[in-house]
Design a protein around this motif. Structure first.
Motif: not given
Length: 151
Positions: A61-77
């Motif tokens: 209702k606030l205009g946010f119709g998409v939810t995405v889950f991202l898996g992020v792997k860092l390039a450097t630890k």
């Protein structure tokens, strides 16, 4: 920490369903006076069992119709890159949740956007430019069957 009795658990259950309930209304429900109910709630807060109250907004209702889950792997630890990434990612308003996880990815993000084009903009201009970002995997949420609730 004091042990929780049945009334404490019932109060927590009731507040997790509707945190706007007054101490008076909760007291009536559980056969307690308003001051006794308030003291229990205050004790649960002081013990760290009850941590804040949450407001749920209807994203669609606030205009946010998409939810995405991202898996992020860092390039450097390393400690510095983790802290830099966390500081930068928490500054992005579309990122609703940041979870440092163990497994294939280093982080799991919950991103809310107006539509797929808006998500792509957030991904390209904000998330992919964060310090240390390597691989990213996206999963678009189709539906949410169960909302977080009491343990």
């Amino acid at each position: 920490m004091n042990r929780l009795d049945e009334i404490d658990l019932e109060l927590l259950r009731a507040l997790s369903e509707d945190a706007t309930q007054s101490a008076r209304a909760l007291g009536r429900e559980f056969g307690l006076s308003q001051p006794a109910t308030w003291r229990r709630i205050k004790r649960l807060q002081d013990q760290g069992v009850l941590v804040g109250r949450r407001l749920d907004l209807n994203k669609e209702k606030l205009g946010f119709g998409v939810t995405v889950f991202l898996g992020v792997k860092l390039a450097t630890k390393g400690r510095v890159s983790l802290e830099d990434f966390e500081r930068a990612v928490t500054a992005i308003p579309e990122v609703q949740r940041v979870e440092h996880v163990l497994g294939l990815y280093d982080y799991r993000l919950r991103v809310t956007a107006r539509d797929i084009a808006d998500f792509e903009r957030v991904l390209r201009r904000r998330i992919m430019t964060l310090p240390g970002v390597g691989n990213v995997e996206a999963n678009v949420m189709l539906s949410e069957e169960r909302r977080p609730g009491p343990l």
